[in-house]
Design an enzyme around this catalytic site. Sequence first.
Site, mmCIF file in Angstrom:
data_model
loop_
_atom_site.group_PDB
_atom_site.id
_atom_site.type_symbol
_atom_site.label_atom_id
_atom_site.label_comp_id
_atom_site.label_asym_id
_atom_site.label_seq_id
_atom_site.Cartn_x
_atom_site.Cartn_y
_atom_site.Cartn_z
ATOM 1 N N THR A 14 0.806 -1.222 0.000
ATOM 2 C CA THR A 14 0.000 0.000 0.000
ATOM 3 C C THR A 14 0.839 1.273 0.000
ATOM 4 O O THR A 14 0.310 2.359 -0.256
ATOM 5 C CB THR A 14 -0.940 0.024 1.216
ATOM 6 O OG1 THR A 14 -0.170 -0.102 2.416
ATOM 7 C CG2 THR A 14 -1.955 -1.111 1.137
ATOM 8 N N GLY A 15 2.135 1.192 0.294
ATOM 9 C CA GLY A 15 2.993 2.369 0.293
ATOM 10 C C GLY A 15 3.396 2.787 -1.116
ATOM 11 O O GLY A 15 3.104 2.105 -2.101
ATOM 12 N N VAL A 17 6.342 2.877 -2.696
ATOM 13 C CA VAL A 17 7.197 1.938 -3.422
ATOM 14 C C VAL A 17 6.418 0.675 -3.761
ATOM 15 O O VAL A 17 6.545 0.121 -4.861
ATOM 16 C CB VAL A 17 8.464 1.606 -2.609
ATOM 17 C CG1 VAL A 17 9.308 0.542 -3.321
ATOM 18 C CG2 VAL A 17 9.306 2.868 -2.410
ATOM 19 N N SER A 42 -4.710 -2.661 6.919
ATOM 20 C CA SER A 42 -5.147 -2.859 5.534
ATOM 21 C C SER A 42 -5.580 -4.291 5.256
ATOM 22 O O SER A 42 -6.229 -4.553 4.237
ATOM 23 C CB SER A 42 -4.014 -2.491 4.567
ATOM 24 O OG SER A 42 -3.683 -1.118 4.662
ATOM 25 N N CYS A 159 18.630 4.640 -2.682
ATOM 26 C CA CYS A 159 18.324 5.385 -3.906
ATOM 27 C C CYS A 159 19.291 6.540 -4.135
ATOM 28 O O CYS A 159 19.512 6.950 -5.280
ATOM 29 C CB CYS A 159 16.889 5.883 -3.883
ATOM 30 S SG CYS A 159 16.480 6.920 -2.456
ATOM 31 N N SER A 188 9.595 12.184 -3.371
ATOM 32 C CA SER A 188 9.051 10.828 -3.419
ATOM 33 C C SER A 188 9.969 9.840 -2.724
ATOM 34 O O SER A 188 9.525 8.771 -2.302
ATOM 35 C CB SER A 188 8.802 10.390 -4.862
ATOM 36 O OG SER A 188 9.991 10.464 -5.627
ATOM 37 N N ARG A 245 17.135 17.454 0.598
ATOM 38 C CA ARG A 245 15.816 17.241 0.013
ATOM 39 C C ARG A 245 15.394 18.526 -0.689
ATOM 40 O O ARG A 245 15.456 19.614 -0.099
ATOM 41 C CB ARG A 245 14.806 16.890 1.105
ATOM 42 C CG ARG A 245 13.460 16.431 0.576
ATOM 43 C CD ARG A 245 13.517 15.009 0.041
ATOM 44 N NE ARG A 245 13.681 14.021 1.097
ATOM 45 C CZ ARG A 245 14.017 12.754 0.870
ATOM 46 N NH1 ARG A 245 14.232 12.324 -0.370
ATOM 47 N NH2 ARG A 245 14.135 11.899 1.866
ATOM 48 N N HIS A 252 16.597 11.930 -8.399
ATOM 49 C CA HIS A 252 17.699 12.326 -7.522
ATOM 50 C C HIS A 252 18.880 12.775 -8.385
ATOM 51 O O HIS A 252 19.410 11.989 -9.193
ATOM 52 C CB HIS A 252 18.146 11.152 -6.645
ATOM 53 C CG HIS A 252 17.197 10.816 -5.536
ATOM 54 N ND1 HIS A 252 16.055 11.527 -5.275
ATOM 55 C CD2 HIS A 252 17.250 9.806 -4.602
ATOM 56 C CE1 HIS A 252 15.437 10.996 -4.227
ATOM 57 N NE2 HIS A 252 16.130 9.956 -3.811
#
Length: 360
Positions: A14-15, A17, A42, A159, A188, A245, A252
């Site tokens: 559900t996230g 990623v 969930s 990342c 993100s 950020r 990125h």
Amino acid sequence: MSQTKLRAGVIGATGMVGQRFLTLLADHPYFTVTALAASASSAGKPYEQAVEGRWKLQEPVPDCVKRIVVRDASDIQGMKPLVDFVFCAVDMPKEQIRALEEAYAKAEIPVVSNNSACRGLPDVPMLVPEINASHTEVIASQRKRLGTQKGFIAVKPNCSIQSYVPALTPLLSYGIREVSVTTLQAISGAGKTFESFPGILDNVIPYIGGEEEKSEKEPLKIWGSVVNGEVVPASSPVISATCTRVPVQDGHLAVVSVKFDRKPTVEQIRAAWDAYVGEAQRLQLPSAPEKFLTYFEEPDRPQSGLDRGLYRGMGISVGRLREDPIFDYKFVCLSHNTLRGAAGGAVLSAELLYRQGYLG
């Protein structure tokens, strides 16, 4: 290679990623999604209902997963008959993530993880398939430690490093001594959109917790060697990282300065980037970019908004190569953080593991 698709589960579905995993796995040639898991809140809901009001991507929820009932991520025995392996992108404390991933592996369910909890373990491969595909050799040692026949954990790196590590890798033969890097990281990467992160508007935040340590250490494991069933990190170069950020949704950007033992020419650097081909390209993996590194001649490229989608978000963009008055050279590079840097990188790693015979 078998034409039967492997059954894939997504833990943390559900996230942001997890959502990205599902868009990438829809109609995948090797894998089909057969099970979804998330938090207890969930569990028991059809996926479309579980993410109602929480779907963060521009692409719609794939039809193939809308009606799959979400399971509790801790229900490993319930997941086991439904999957051949799982992707993991849960949001939990590290100790809990490691315990969960090892529990899946010990239940003979291989785990391809987006999380950082197991990255530091010497028998867990941390993969960029174009760079260190041979590190999967340590899976045999990991299975001995876990007491498994099929189960294991493989991870993808943070990342923040997946723009500049690819650009530095073809230059290692010149003896990279020191690297200074500043990353300008999209929101993100924190699982945010502009609607959910208003504090980033007209702002730059010069700190991301834990990111600089990962950015300085993880490249050394990627560049390391397999010795006696463990990945021994490289001893050099020294990397100094500052991670920030910035008000960008995806992508990125890294600003890199590098010092060499044997300084190459600009032409040699450009030639090394242009010629570099990794195992993902040699195997023609479905998610692999046709070209790993793309150099932009324009003085104002790459740009996050223009170039993050290169080769479906899996290509690395490089530009602005020039001499540095303190180091030898400096340049900028860009990667899509939720594609190459997160779910896409994990799917590419799973494709490599499949072709190497570790899955299925």
